[in-house]
Write an enzyme that holds these catalytic residues in place. Structure first.
Site, PDB file in Angstrom:
ATOM      1  N   GLU A  24       0.848  -1.191   0.000  1.00  0.00           N
ATOM      2  CA  GLU A  24       0.000   0.000   0.000  1.00  0.00           C
ATOM      3  C   GLU A  24       0.884   1.242   0.000  1.00  0.00           C
ATOM      4  O   GLU A  24       1.755   1.382   0.860  1.00  0.00           O
ATOM      5  CB  GLU A  24      -0.909  -0.023   1.244  1.00  0.00           C
ATOM      6  CG  GLU A  24      -1.895  -1.188   1.217  1.00  0.00           C
ATOM      7  CD  GLU A  24      -2.433  -1.577   2.600  1.00  0.00           C
ATOM      8  OE1 GLU A  24      -2.139  -0.885   3.586  1.00  0.00           O
ATOM      9  OE2 GLU A  24      -3.141  -2.597   2.680  1.00  0.00           O
ATOM     10  N   LEU A  31      -6.289  -1.716  -1.190  1.00  0.00           N
ATOM     11  CA  LEU A  31      -6.009  -1.672   0.245  1.00  0.00           C
ATOM     12  C   LEU A  31      -6.554  -2.929   0.928  1.00  0.00           C
ATOM     13  O   LEU A  31      -7.701  -2.931   1.401  1.00  0.00           O
ATOM     14  CB  LEU A  31      -6.647  -0.407   0.829  1.00  0.00           C
ATOM     15  CG  LEU A  31      -6.037   0.152   2.114  1.00  0.00           C
ATOM     16  CD1 LEU A  31      -6.640   1.510   2.422  1.00  0.00           C
ATOM     17  CD2 LEU A  31      -6.147  -0.769   3.289  1.00  0.00           C
ATOM     18  N   ALA A  32      -5.771  -3.985   0.956  1.00  0.00           N
ATOM     19  CA  ALA A  32      -6.247  -5.235   1.540  1.00  0.00           C
ATOM     20  C   ALA A  32      -5.050  -6.149   1.795  1.00  0.00           C
ATOM     21  O   ALA A  32      -4.386  -6.575   0.854  1.00  0.00           O
ATOM     22  CB  ALA A  32      -7.236  -5.917   0.596  1.00  0.00           C
ATOM     23  N   GLU A  33      -4.781  -6.425   3.059  1.00  0.00           N
ATOM     24  CA  GLU A  33      -3.595  -7.203   3.403  1.00  0.00           C
ATOM     25  C   GLU A  33      -3.765  -8.685   3.059  1.00  0.00           C
ATOM     26  O   GLU A  33      -2.807  -9.348   2.637  1.00  0.00           O
ATOM     27  CB  GLU A  33      -3.239  -7.024   4.873  1.00  0.00           C
ATOM     28  CG  GLU A  33      -2.759  -5.609   5.226  1.00  0.00           C
ATOM     29  CD  GLU A  33      -3.867  -4.582   5.283  1.00  0.00           C
ATOM     30  OE1 GLU A  33      -5.052  -4.983   5.302  1.00  0.00           O
ATOM     31  OE2 GLU A  33      -3.565  -3.373   5.306  1.00  0.00           O
ATOM     32  N   PHE A  67       2.228  -1.048   8.581  1.00  0.00           N
ATOM     33  CA  PHE A  67       2.623  -0.990   9.989  1.00  0.00           C
ATOM     34  C   PHE A  67       2.357  -2.352  10.622  1.00  0.00           C
ATOM     35  O   PHE A  67       1.412  -3.057  10.236  1.00  0.00           O
ATOM     36  CB  PHE A  67       1.821   0.077  10.754  1.00  0.00           C
ATOM     37  CG  PHE A  67       2.294   1.481  10.516  1.00  0.00           C
ATOM     38  CD1 PHE A  67       3.321   2.016  11.275  1.00  0.00           C
ATOM     39  CD2 PHE A  67       1.720   2.261   9.530  1.00  0.00           C
ATOM     40  CE1 PHE A  67       3.769   3.309  11.055  1.00  0.00           C
ATOM     41  CE2 PHE A  67       2.162   3.561   9.302  1.00  0.00           C
ATOM     42  CZ  PHE A  67       3.186   4.094  10.069  1.00  0.00           C
ATOM     43  N   ASP A  68       3.167  -2.671  11.650  1.00  0.00           N
ATOM     44  CA  ASP A  68       3.023  -3.927  12.385  1.00  0.00           C
ATOM     45  C   ASP A  68       1.570  -4.302  12.692  1.00  0.00           C
ATOM     46  O   ASP A  68       1.154  -5.434  12.491  1.00  0.00           O
ATOM     47  CB  ASP A  68       3.820  -3.838  13.694  1.00  0.00           C
ATOM     48  CG  ASP A  68       3.818  -2.440  14.293  1.00  0.00           C
ATOM     49  OD1 ASP A  68       2.734  -1.939  14.630  1.00  0.00           O
ATOM     50  OD2 ASP A  68       4.898  -1.839  14.402  1.00  0.00           O
ATOM     51  N   GLY A  69       0.795  -3.305  13.180  1.00  0.00           N
ATOM     52  CA  GLY A  69      -0.563  -3.607  13.635  1.00  0.00           C
ATOM     53  C   GLY A  69      -1.535  -3.903  12.507  1.00  0.00           C
ATOM     54  O   GLY A  69      -2.683  -4.272  12.760  1.00  0.00           O
ATOM     55  N   PHE A  70      -1.089  -3.742  11.263  1.00  0.00           N
ATOM     56  CA  PHE A  70      -2.002  -3.942  10.132  1.00  0.00           C
ATOM     57  C   PHE A  70      -1.711  -5.223   9.359  1.00  0.00           C
ATOM     58  O   PHE A  70      -2.217  -5.433   8.260  1.00  0.00           O
ATOM     59  CB  PHE A  70      -1.966  -2.734   9.195  1.00  0.00           C
ATOM     60  CG  PHE A  70      -2.305  -1.448   9.897  1.00  0.00           C
ATOM     61  CD1 PHE A  70      -3.325  -1.407  10.846  1.00  0.00           C
ATOM     62  CD2 PHE A  70      -1.605  -0.285   9.632  1.00  0.00           C
ATOM     63  CE1 PHE A  70      -3.633  -0.239  11.518  1.00  0.00           C
ATOM     64  CE2 PHE A  70      -1.905   0.897  10.304  1.00  0.00           C
ATOM     65  CZ  PHE A  70      -2.917   0.921  11.240  1.00  0.00           C
ATOM     66  N   HIS A  77       0.557   1.182  15.680  1.00  0.00           N
ATOM     67  CA  HIS A  77       1.720   1.634  14.919  1.00  0.00           C
ATOM     68  C   HIS A  77       3.035   1.361  15.661  1.00  0.00           C
ATOM     69  O   HIS A  77       4.072   1.857  15.258  1.00  0.00           O
ATOM     70  CB  HIS A  77       1.618   3.134  14.624  1.00  0.00           C
ATOM     71  CG  HIS A  77       0.516   3.495  13.677  1.00  0.00           C
ATOM     72  ND1 HIS A  77      -0.815   3.419  14.020  1.00  0.00           N
ATOM     73  CD2 HIS A  77       0.535   3.928  12.392  1.00  0.00           C
ATOM     74  CE1 HIS A  77      -1.552   3.793  12.995  1.00  0.00           C
ATOM     75  NE2 HIS A  77      -0.766   4.101  11.987  1.00  0.00           N
TER      76      HIS A  77
HETATM   77  C1  LIG Z   1      -5.900  -2.771   7.943  1.00  0.00           C
HETATM   78  C2  LIG Z   1      -5.166  -1.496   7.689  1.00  0.00           C
HETATM   79  N1  LIG Z   1      -4.260  -1.439   6.703  1.00  0.00           N
HETATM   80  C3  LIG Z   1      -3.557  -0.313   6.489  1.00  0.00           C
HETATM   81  C4  LIG Z   1      -3.759   0.790   7.248  1.00  0.00           C
HETATM   82  C5  LIG Z   1      -2.933   2.037   7.010  1.00  0.00           C
HETATM   83  N2  LIG Z   1      -3.756   3.125   6.483  1.00  0.00           N
HETATM   84  C6  LIG Z   1      -4.291   4.050   7.294  1.00  0.00           C
HETATM   85  S1  LIG Z   1      -5.310   5.063   6.499  1.00  0.00           S
HETATM   86  C7  LIG Z   1      -5.051   4.320   5.017  1.00  0.00           C
HETATM   87  C8  LIG Z   1      -5.806   4.785   3.812  1.00  0.00           C
HETATM   88  C9  LIG Z   1      -7.281   4.758   4.058  1.00  0.00           C
HETATM   89  O1  LIG Z   1      -7.989   5.260   2.971  1.00  0.00           O
HETATM   90  P1  LIG Z   1      -9.574   5.359   2.970  1.00  0.00           P
HETATM   91  O2  LIG Z   1     -10.171   4.098   3.450  1.00  0.00           O
HETATM   92  O3  LIG Z   1      -9.972   5.845   1.642  1.00  0.00           O
HETATM   93  O4  LIG Z   1      -9.904   6.441   4.090  1.00  0.00           O
HETATM   94  P2  LIG Z   1      -9.454   7.978   4.126  1.00  0.00           P
HETATM   95  O5  LIG Z   1      -8.128   8.002   4.815  1.00  0.00           O
HETATM   96  O6  LIG Z   1      -9.422   8.479   2.748  1.00  0.00           O
HETATM   97  O7  LIG Z   1     -10.472   8.671   4.972  1.00  0.00           O
HETATM   98  C10 LIG Z   1      -4.134   3.278   5.173  1.00  0.00           C
HETATM   99  C11 LIG Z   1      -3.616   2.440   4.083  1.00  0.00           C
HETATM  100  C12 LIG Z   1      -4.725   0.690   8.282  1.00  0.00           C
HETATM  101  N3  LIG Z   1      -5.008   1.733   9.081  1.00  0.00           N
HETATM  102  N4  LIG Z   1      -5.411  -0.444   8.478  1.00  0.00           N
END
Ligand SMILES: Cc1ncc(C[n+]2csc(CCOP(=O)(O)OP(=O)(O)O)c2C)c(N)n1
Ligand SMILES: [Mg+2]
Lengths: 324, 405
Positions: A29, A58-60, A83-86, A129
């Site tokens: 990502e 966006l999908a682990e 990040f570790d938590g994700f 994080h």
């Molecule tokens: C499971 C997970 N993977 C990755 C992240 C890291 N991360 C935080 S916000 C973000 C983007 C989110 O985009 P969107 O869902 O469009 O929401 P927006 O920030 O635009 O409000 C990512 C990749 C996370 N918080 N949770």
């Protein structure tokens, strides 16, 4: 010899891998135009194109699962978890599939996927994080788990991971990303799954890895002022674990302290303590002691200094060990 | 493209392999989807057979409250950003640009409804009556939550993307059971907020499967702000996100997320639909994140200033102001009053932030389990002995804790 930060060293290691191995590709990502939230992949999409440096949806589970499929097709995906938590949406794919396909296929299939996870605390961040989930993966057979602590190892270990026929998880000490160090670009030195004695000593051994390595070195220096000679080992690899190097040291010093940021309960330190107690029972002059996080969710940023092992906590454990 | 519009930082949006370009083309070829809009960017009303009637429910005070809330939350956003810049917050997640999506939907909810936000829904929090200072606690690094969700039915922020969509469905399944067992129970619905990026997570799929299977009273509210950090929404979906609803078998509505009147009407419709027992709804609010992803982000690395300008012209506050002035529903004093209230809010936030107690690790031990746990007790005792072993420890810990533990 060249000097650079750990983040840049990984970047260069990835660049070398992409250059040398046409089947290698990066997935994750925000790793493309942005270069990752820590800029570890900066410039790589521009250099190698969007097919080799892939900004995924966006999908682990998607990242790890498709990486497994790519590996089955002969590719060598290197995945970044932001990040570790994700990592946990991908945990199912990692533990039930990635780790087991080699065994399931009786060795017919291999899935040489690398997963890079920036881990650990000390960065004043918000929840998820700052975690150190390495024990959750170490418990799963089929995964190799390494954690570089310096620029040289970072540069080489990512390349060695990428060349390994087994799945490798690389835990990157994110609070040390900007720590500079020298790299010998001609010679990796060690196998990635070996520990390294980084400070010789005779009275006690401290085993650490990743972000706590500088802390242990500082503790060894402080102990020296008090007249105690401490040997420090950078474990480097959590699975497999180099018990040979650790037990050789403990046979000499008679005392062992293991420290990690992760909670001590059910942690990697417990495994080291148990194995070394078996191997070095007659050499030990004190019980193996552990220093680590507590049995709680990683605390809020303003509390983390009281959670993270620091020089004082290591010295306190050293005092206890020496008191036996 | 004019040279001046290009960001100065080196980046690589252009080129034949650029995902955005290729996928934008794919979307251009996809069937257009209807977007509900009642108030356009020039402040003109448009008729919609289904949703215009909802405007009838709005009196002048309600219309003014939309503006007041949007202005308040934008000001809040600016103040929180300033606090972050001054080192008082670890991080801030700005919402500017998304005010209409959040205030319109939040104001459509009823007190008995329950809201599951992600982490950017400060505007929804405002409409639910959450004390805005409490929203800052998480970002000051003194709390993982910050408010009691039971006070306002506004759940804690959830940082692991998409997980809360399943919680929302489960909560809605609980409402169904309450209604079945108690004829006097008040019908309620659940709102689950998530982003265009989060929509790709498997949990969203599963939540929609469950919601449809059980006909749960849940409204999925997707704020498509066009970006997931640096990844454009086209990477998540080649067709309008709202089209997914059809695959699960429930209604989906794309609404102009910068039009507070349309968002409010569509949200009211959806919540009533859910409360009536007719099952879930997906709303895709088509909007834009005008600022950075967080204060740690630098959008010049991945998007063009021209795109931001295009969306700035669709500002949700400006169009409502135009409309309110045209209809003579406001005067200059109204806006001056909002500015004065904003100054007061700024002062309050600063004071409240600086007064926030730094927590003690002893509190972190105390919060792990509901019931005493021997390992936690043992480790806590060790920490207390350890801290006491430092000569000046007792006072400093007490000081940090603002007195007793
Ligand atoms: C499971 C997970 N993977 C990755 C992240 C890291 N991360 C935080 S916000 C973000 C983007 C989110 O985009 P969107 O869902 O469009 O929401 P927006 O920030 O635009 O409000 C990512 C990749 C996370 N918080 N949770
Ligand atoms: Mg988004």
């Amino acid at each position: 010899m060249t000097t650079m930060t750990i983040a840049k060293a990984i970047n260069e290691g990835l660049r070398a891998t992409l250059k040398n191995n046409p089947k290698a590709l990066l997935m994750g990502e925000d790793i493309g135009a942005l270069g990752g939230v820590y800029r570890v992949t900066e410039g790589l999409k521009k250099e190698f194109g969007a097919d080799r440096v892939v900004d995924t949806p966006l999908a682990e589970a998607g990242i790890i699962g498709t990486a497994i499929g790519l590996a089955l097709r002969g590719y060598h995906p290197i995945c970044e978890i932001q990040f570790d938590g994700f990592v946990f949406p991908g945990f199912n794919q990692i533990t039930t599939q990635l780790a087991k396909i080699h065994a399931r296929s009786a060795g017919q299939l291999s899935t040489p996927v690398v997963i890079r996870i920036p881990y650990g605390g000390g960065i004043g961040s918000i929840e998820h994080h700052s975690e150190s989930p390495e024990a959750l993966f170490a418990h799963t057979a089929g995964l190799r788990i390494i954690s570089p602590s310096n620029a040289h190892d970072a540069y080489w270990m990512i390349q060695q991971a990428a060349a390994c026929p087994d799945p490798v998880i690389v835990f990157e000490p994110k609070r040390r990303y900007w720590q500079k160090g020298e790299i010998n670009t001609d010679d990796p030195g060690l196998d990635p799954f070996q520990a390294r004695v980084i400070h010789p000593g005779t009275d006690a051994t401290i085993v650490v890895y990743g972000p706590l390595v500088p802390v242990a070195l500082a503790a060894a220096d402080a102990a020296e002022e008090d007249g105690h000679s401490v040997e420090v080992i950078d474990l480097r690899s959590i699975s497999p674990m180099d018990f040979e190097t650790v037990s050789t040291s403990v046979e000499k010093t008679g005392r062992l302290i293991v420290a990690h940021e992760a909670p001590t309960f059910g942690g990697v330190g417990g495994e080291i303590a148990a194995r070394i107690s078996e191997r070095c029972f007659y050499a030990l002059e004190s019980p193996v002691l552990r220093v680590g996080g507590f049995h709680m969710p990683y605390p809020v940023a303003r509390v983390e200094e009281h959670y993270l092992p620091d020089v004082d906590r290591l010295l306190e454990a050293l005092d206890r060990a020496l008191a036996y | 493209m004019a040279e001046a519009q290009l960001p100065t930082t080196e980046f690589d949006l252009t080129g034949p392999d650029d995902a955005r370009e290729a996928l934008a083309e794919a979307e251009a070829g996809a069937p257009e989807v209807h977007m509900v809009q009642l108030l356009d960017e020039h402040g003109n009303l448009h008729h919609d057979g289904t949703f215009s009637p909802y405007l009838q429910r709005l009196d002048a005070e309600k219309l003014r409250s939309f503006y007041r809330d949007m202005a308040t939350i934008r000001r809040f956003d600016q103040e929180a950003t300033a606090l972050q810049r001054q080192g008082e917050l670890a991080l801030w997640v700005p919402l500017t640009g998304q005010e209409a999506a959040q205030i319109g939907s939040g104001q459509a909810s009823e007190p008995q409804d329950y809201i599951f936000p992600t982490y950017r829904e400060h505007g929804v929090a405002l409409t639910r009556g959450v004390d805005l200072a409490q929203l800052l606690r998480l970002f000051r690094g003194i709390s993982h939550g910050g408010w009691n969700p039971k006070d306002t039915n506004f759940h804690l922020y959830t940082l692991v993307l998409a997980v809360q969509t399943l919680h929302a469905v489960g909560y809605a399944m609980g409402i169904q059971r309450d209604l079945a067992s108690d004829p006097d129970a008040v019908p309620a619905a659940v709102m689950a907020y998530f982003g265009d990026g989060a929509s790709s997570e498997g949990d969203v799929h599963e939540s929609m499967v469950f919601a449809a299977s059980f006909q749960a009273p849940v409204v999925f509210f997707c704020q498509n702000n066009h970006w997931a950090i640096s990844v454009p929404s086209e990477v998540q979906s080649r067709v309008p996100l709202v089209n997914r609803a059809a695959g699960y078998g429930f209604p989906g509505i794309r609404v102009d997320g910068n039009d507070v009147l349309a968002v409010h009407a569509v949200s009211q419709w959806a919540l009533e639909h859910a409360r009536s027992g007719a099952g879930p709804v997906l709303i895709e609010a088509f909007t834009y994140r005008l600022g950075a992803h967080t204060t740690a982000d630098d959008p010049t690395k991945y998007r063009l200033a021209a795109e931001e300008d295009k969306w700035r012209a669709k500002d949700p506050l400006v169009r409502l102001e135009t409309y309110l002035r045209k209809e003579n529903l406001v005067d200059d004093a109204f806006f001056a009053g909002i500015r004065a209230d904003g100054d007061e809010l700024a002062g309050y936030l600063r004071k409240a932030t600086l007064a926030m107690t730094v927590p003690d690790i002893r509190a972190s031990f105390a919060q792990v389990y509901a019931q005493a746990h021997p390992l936690v007790t043992e480790e806590l005792e060790w920490v207390e002995r350890y801290q006491a072993s430092f000569p000046d420890a007792a006072e400093s810990v007490d000081e940090r804790n603002g007195g007793a533990a």
